[in-house]
Structure formats: structure tokens, C-alpha cells
Design a protein around this motif. Sequence first.
Motif, PDB file in Angstrom:
ATOM      1  N   HIS A 301       0.302  -0.959  -0.194  1.00  0.00           N
ATOM      2  CA  HIS A 301       0.023  -0.513   0.565  1.00  0.00           C
ATOM      3  C   HIS A 301       1.208   1.230   0.011  1.00  0.00           C
ATOM      4  O   HIS A 301       0.512   2.233  -0.897  1.00  0.00           O
ATOM      5  CB  HIS A 301      -1.369  -0.030   1.472  1.00  0.00           C
ATOM      6  CG  HIS A 301      -1.395   1.066   1.608  1.00  0.00           C
ATOM      7  ND1 HIS A 301      -2.921   2.102   0.614  1.00  0.00           N
ATOM      8  CD2 HIS A 301      -1.508   2.175   2.144  1.00  0.00           C
ATOM      9  CE1 HIS A 301      -3.247   2.606   1.136  1.00  0.00           C
ATOM     10  NE2 HIS A 301      -2.512   3.156   2.066  1.00  0.00           N
ATOM     11  N   PHE A 302       2.201   1.596   0.567  1.00  0.00           N
ATOM     12  CA  PHE A 302       3.079   2.415   0.753  1.00  0.00           C
ATOM     13  C   PHE A 302       3.363   1.732  -0.565  1.00  0.00           C
ATOM     14  O   PHE A 302       3.396   4.078  -0.733  1.00  0.00           O
ATOM     15  CB  PHE A 302       3.649   2.055   1.846  1.00  0.00           C
ATOM     16  CG  PHE A 302       4.876   2.951   2.225  1.00  0.00           C
ATOM     17  CD1 PHE A 302       4.079   4.699   2.434  1.00  0.00           C
ATOM     18  CD2 PHE A 302       6.243   3.168   2.504  1.00  0.00           C
ATOM     19  CE1 PHE A 302       5.081   5.515   2.042  1.00  0.00           C
ATOM     20  CE2 PHE A 302       7.074   3.565   2.756  1.00  0.00           C
ATOM     21  CZ  PHE A 302       6.547   5.432   2.892  1.00  0.00           C
ATOM     22  N   ALA A 303       3.097   2.053  -1.277  1.00  0.00           N
ATOM     23  CA  ALA A 303       3.613   2.043  -2.690  1.00  0.00           C
ATOM     24  C   ALA A 303       3.275   2.462  -3.596  1.00  0.00           C
ATOM     25  O   ALA A 303       3.316   3.493  -4.320  1.00  0.00           O
ATOM     26  CB  ALA A 303       4.684   0.461  -3.148  1.00  0.00           C
ATOM     27  N   GLN A 304       1.791   2.246  -3.242  1.00  0.00           N
ATOM     28  CA  GLN A 304       1.137   2.775  -4.440  1.00  0.00           C
ATOM     29  C   GLN A 304       0.726   4.036  -3.780  1.00  0.00           C
ATOM     30  O   GLN A 304       0.220   5.058  -4.705  1.00  0.00           O
ATOM     31  CB  GLN A 304      -0.504   1.771  -3.658  1.00  0.00           C
ATOM     32  CG  GLN A 304      -0.156   0.649  -4.637  1.00  0.00           C
ATOM     33  CD  GLN A 304      -1.912  -0.654  -4.576  1.00  0.00           C
ATOM     34  OE1 GLN A 304      -2.414  -0.261  -3.158  1.00  0.00           O
ATOM     35  NE2 GLN A 304      -1.579  -1.360  -5.316  1.00  0.00           N
ATOM     36  N   VAL A 305       0.744   4.717  -2.124  1.00  0.00           N
ATOM     37  CA  VAL A 305       0.640   6.028  -2.015  1.00  0.00           C
ATOM     38  C   VAL A 305       1.351   6.550  -2.381  1.00  0.00           C
ATOM     39  O   VAL A 305       1.711   7.513  -3.376  1.00  0.00           O
ATOM     40  CB  VAL A 305       0.468   5.955  -0.639  1.00  0.00           C
ATOM     41  CG1 VAL A 305       0.816   6.984  -0.008  1.00  0.00           C
ATOM     42  CG2 VAL A 305      -0.559   5.376   0.333  1.00  0.00           C
ATOM     43  N   ILE A 306       3.173   6.271  -2.675  1.00  0.00           N
ATOM     44  CA  ILE A 306       4.479   6.860  -3.068  1.00  0.00           C
ATOM     45  C   ILE A 306       4.244   7.028  -4.925  1.00  0.00           C
ATOM     46  O   ILE A 306       4.204   8.234  -4.995  1.00  0.00           O
ATOM     47  CB  ILE A 306       5.746   5.920  -3.118  1.00  0.00           C
ATOM     48  CG1 ILE A 306       6.255   5.744  -1.661  1.00  0.00           C
ATOM     49  CG2 ILE A 306       6.712   6.352  -3.761  1.00  0.00           C
ATOM     50  CD1 ILE A 306       7.209   4.656  -1.079  1.00  0.00           C
ATOM     51  N   ARG A 307       3.368   5.993  -5.245  1.00  0.00           N
ATOM     52  CA  ARG A 307       3.214   6.787  -7.076  1.00  0.00           C
ATOM     53  C   ARG A 307       2.137   7.182  -7.306  1.00  0.00           C
ATOM     54  O   ARG A 307       1.915   7.967  -8.216  1.00  0.00           O
ATOM     55  CB  ARG A 307       3.227   5.016  -7.635  1.00  0.00           C
ATOM     56  CG  ARG A 307       4.225   4.553  -7.067  1.00  0.00           C
ATOM     57  CD  ARG A 307       3.705   2.525  -8.275  1.00  0.00           C
ATOM     58  NE  ARG A 307       5.130   2.503  -8.358  1.00  0.00           N
ATOM     59  CZ  ARG A 307       5.408   1.273  -7.553  1.00  0.00           C
ATOM     60  NH1 ARG A 307       3.995   0.710  -7.191  1.00  0.00           N
ATOM     61  NH2 ARG A 307       6.242   0.000  -8.233  1.00  0.00           N
ATOM     62  N   GLY A 308       0.804   8.322  -5.812  1.00  0.00           N
ATOM     63  CA  GLY A 308       0.472   8.343  -6.244  1.00  0.00           C
ATOM     64  C   GLY A 308      -0.995   7.719  -6.686  1.00  0.00           C
ATOM     65  O   GLY A 308      -1.784   8.287  -7.490  1.00  0.00           O
ATOM     66  N   ASN A 309      -0.885   6.608  -6.988  1.00  0.00           N
ATOM     67  CA  ASN A 309      -2.266   5.589  -7.338  1.00  0.00           C
ATOM     68  C   ASN A 309      -2.981   5.231  -5.517  1.00  0.00           C
ATOM     69  O   ASN A 309      -4.145   4.748  -6.661  1.00  0.00           O
ATOM     70  CB  ASN A 309      -1.618   4.142  -7.423  1.00  0.00           C
ATOM     71  CG  ASN A 309      -0.760   4.354  -9.065  1.00  0.00           C
ATOM     72  OD1 ASN A 309      -1.034   5.548  -9.371  1.00  0.00           O
ATOM     73  ND2 ASN A 309      -0.209   3.309  -9.044  1.00  0.00           N
ATOM     74  N   ALA A 310      -2.773   5.458  -4.492  1.00  0.00           N
ATOM     75  CA  ALA A 310      -4.029   5.702  -3.426  1.00  0.00           C
ATOM     76  C   ALA A 310      -3.331   6.939  -2.316  1.00  0.00           C
ATOM     77  O   ALA A 310      -2.393   6.890  -2.184  1.00  0.00           O
ATOM     78  CB  ALA A 310      -3.458   4.403  -2.905  1.00  0.00           C
ATOM     79  N   ALA A 311      -4.782   7.056  -2.159  1.00  0.00           N
ATOM     80  CA  ALA A 311      -4.360   7.622  -0.339  1.00  0.00           C
ATOM     81  C   ALA A 311      -4.239   7.342   0.509  1.00  0.00           C
ATOM     82  O   ALA A 311      -4.730   5.884   0.478  1.00  0.00           O
ATOM     83  CB  ALA A 311      -5.400   8.540  -0.381  1.00  0.00           C
ATOM     84  N   PRO A 312      -3.479   7.353   1.847  1.00  0.00           N
ATOM     85  CA  PRO A 312      -3.177   6.658   2.980  1.00  0.00           C
ATOM     86  C   PRO A 312      -4.476   6.175   3.705  1.00  0.00           C
ATOM     87  O   PRO A 312      -4.753   6.986   3.899  1.00  0.00           O
ATOM     88  CB  PRO A 312      -1.952   7.274   3.937  1.00  0.00           C
ATOM     89  CG  PRO A 312      -2.134   8.562   2.386  1.00  0.00           C
ATOM     90  CD  PRO A 312      -2.534   8.345   1.822  1.00  0.00           C
ATOM     91  N   LEU A 313      -4.260   4.683   3.395  1.00  0.00           N
ATOM     92  CA  LEU A 313      -5.376   4.317   4.629  1.00  0.00           C
ATOM     93  C   LEU A 313      -5.882   5.009   6.375  1.00  0.00           C
ATOM     94  O   LEU A 313      -6.453   4.967   6.704  1.00  0.00           O
ATOM     95  CB  LEU A 313      -5.260   2.817   4.514  1.00  0.00           C
ATOM     96  CG  LEU A 313      -6.423   2.059   5.568  1.00  0.00           C
ATOM     97  CD1 LEU A 313      -7.658   2.394   5.010  1.00  0.00           C
ATOM     98  CD2 LEU A 313      -5.759   0.788   5.532  1.00  0.00           C
ATOM     99  N   VAL A 314      -4.010   5.202   6.110  1.00  0.00           N
ATOM    100  CA  VAL A 314      -4.506   5.778   8.088  1.00  0.00           C
ATOM    101  C   VAL A 314      -3.606   7.062   7.732  1.00  0.00           C
ATOM    102  O   VAL A 314      -1.847   7.153   7.447  1.00  0.00           O
ATOM    103  CB  VAL A 314      -3.326   4.709   8.784  1.00  0.00           C
ATOM    104  CG1 VAL A 314      -3.429   5.512   9.789  1.00  0.00           C
ATOM    105  CG2 VAL A 314      -3.565   3.355   9.043  1.00  0.00           C
ATOM    106  N   THR A 315      -3.910   7.953   7.508  1.00  0.00           N
ATOM    107  CA  THR A 315      -3.397   9.301   7.362  1.00  0.00           C
ATOM    108  C   THR A 315      -2.974   9.883   8.839  1.00  0.00           C
ATOM    109  O   THR A 315      -3.384   9.211   9.897  1.00  0.00           O
ATOM    110  CB  THR A 315      -4.752  10.025   6.569  1.00  0.00           C
ATOM    111  OG1 THR A 315      -5.243  10.097   7.324  1.00  0.00           O
ATOM    112  CG2 THR A 315      -5.035  10.109   5.696  1.00  0.00           C
ATOM    113  N   ALA A 316      -1.745  11.241   8.407  1.00  0.00           N
ATOM    114  CA  ALA A 316      -1.585  11.709   9.821  1.00  0.00           C
ATOM    115  C   ALA A 316      -2.660  12.457  10.484  1.00  0.00           C
ATOM    116  O   ALA A 316      -2.702  12.300  11.756  1.00  0.00           O
ATOM    117  CB  ALA A 316      -1.208  12.909   9.275  1.00  0.00           C
TER     118      ALA A 316
END
Length: 353
Positions: A301-316
Motif C-alpha cells: 500500500h505504501f508503494a501505491q501511495v508513493i506512486r500517487g495511486n492511492a491515498a494513505p489508509l491511515v493518514t496523519a
Amino acid sequence: MMTNPVKLAVVGAGLVGRRHIAAITHAPDAVLAAVVEPSGARFDDVPVFPDLPTMFEAQQVDGVILSTPTNLHVDGALQCIAQGISVLIEKPLAATAAQAAEIAIASAASGIPVLVGHHRRHNPIIQKAVALIQSGGIGEVRVAHSTCWFYKPDDYFDNAPWRKQHGAGPISVNLVHDIDLIRYLCGEVVSVQAQTAPSRRGFENEDLAAAVLRFGNGAICTLSVSDSVVAPWSWEMTSGEYPIYPVTDQSCYLIGGSEGSLSIPDMRLWRHDGDRSWWNAISATIAPRNSADPLINQITHFAQVIRGNAAPLVTAQEGLRTMQVVEAIQTAAQSQKLVQITAYSDDVLAAVG
């Protein structure tokens, strides 16, 4: 569009950091590009740096995993955000809600994603439970109960004396996981009442706590935690998520609704036969779900977030809200008063969306 595996750096190669390193080796979308560890520990074919600034000067990475002591999270997170690099921060997000707010504001202002390492949300069991509840499978959520009881041996504390000190009791160290999941399953907490008991081993912190949470939707949750009780009812000993713990056939979360109830992690969905009535037979079906390592899922999931393909499941922001509940439990226990969770609602939470 990034197609190669994302290059990750792990900061802090202790017990948790090494689990992240192992998870990266099993994630096809990520590779370990660097380790930041001041002890000088070595890792095969991976450069090791003493601190983040040195690593940033010498190594190009796409994302950073912070698994340092909690009091170092703010500094490490702000350094990563300043470099424009996405960061996965181990739970809890920070030592205090005020510090967590610093990270949330910096992430929102810069647009650099922060993913908080509440990895249990990435477990297929929890994902199935959330989907079942959100689809109306138990009707309106009315009540929940969370049990987090286990016995930590003496050497757990002797090997790391900071675990005996104020602020390092099971509320902040262990219950933060359960609070995050209860919020994920039931909604936002608006008020808290709590009690604690001093350590029977003579430590500075508590070894037992219980709380009553009220949610914005009117639901109520009771929860308790102890690291000095011999029992089979904890996520560690019921989920089979981490093989160092023995596995029992029990559950640690109960979610009650107007149409049925769900126990987790055994995923038994209880309903009456026919009309809802305590005089009618009640039976359970087991909701099917997949099995997967949540830490590997989190890296993917983190890889998807880095690529811009997903928003963080657990945001700040999510990590901040969980920290608010943790602090409210501690405050309620100390003051013996009902604590309303309103801090940051108008300014910080608005700023982070």
C-alpha cells in the motif's frame, strides 16, 4: 508514472524496523535501498547511514519508514517532508497529540503523504469486518467491547527499563492499536471516562486500565487493557498475525448491532432465527476472509501511495485522532472526570481536512 519497485529506507533497525525490512523483501513493489541506524549494524548489500541528513545526501530514495523511538518521530517526519519524500511512521504517530498535530499540519501544507503504521488495518480480517459492518451486516452499531489482556514477563521490562517509567504503560504502548481499530470499526470518539490501577510490580506506570468511549453516532464501547493478567484475549493471541505469540481460538473484539453481532477475529456473525427476540434461537455463521501478512500488505500500500495511486489508509489526521483518544483516557483516569474530545477540532483538524 513510476513502474520500477519503489526504493525504501528504514530508519531504526530495532525489533520493529527489522520486521519492516523483512516485509520489504516479500513485497514485489518495493526494495530496501538504505538503512539508517546509528549503532553501525550491517545489512547485506544495503548501505547503512548514521542519520537521515547523511542518507539524504548520499542516497536517493522514494519513501522512508520511521521505526525510531516515538519521541524522535516528529523530527524524522519533518525532515522527510522537507525533502519531499513520503513517510510511513510507526505507531503511535508521536509522543503527544500536539506533536502528532505538527506532523499532520506539515503533511497537509506540503501535500507530502504520511502513512501511520497502524498495520492491523491492513489485515484481511479487519478489512472484511469493516466491509461487513459498513454494508449493514449487523445493522446499526450500538455497542462494542475490546479486551487486551496478557502477561509480559519480567525480562521484557528489565531489558528496556524505560518500559517501567511514566507514559510507557499499556495504555500508550498497547491500547493505541485497539483504539485505532475500534475507531475504524465504529466511528469517531467524542467523550471518554476511565480508570487505571498502579503497577503491581512497583513500576511508575499503570498495569491495568479500563475506559468507556462514546462515539459520535451514539454507540458506546467498553475496553480494558493489562500487561499483568494471564489470559487468552488479546489481538496478539487471537489473530495469528505474528507467529512469536501462541494462538488461541478466542476473540478480543465484540461489535453489537441492531440486527446482529460480530466477534473478531473469529468473524462469527450472530443473528436470531426469524424475528429479533431473545426467545428465538440465535446462531452464528463465519464470514469468509482471505489470509495475508498485514505488514507486507502495508508495504504494498505504501508503494501505491508513493506512486500517487492511492491515498494513505491511515493518514496523519487518523493517527492524530487516535492519539487524542489515548490522551483523553489518561486525562480521564487522572482527573476522574468525563473528558470531551474537542481539542484540535476547529483549527488543526480543519487544516488537515
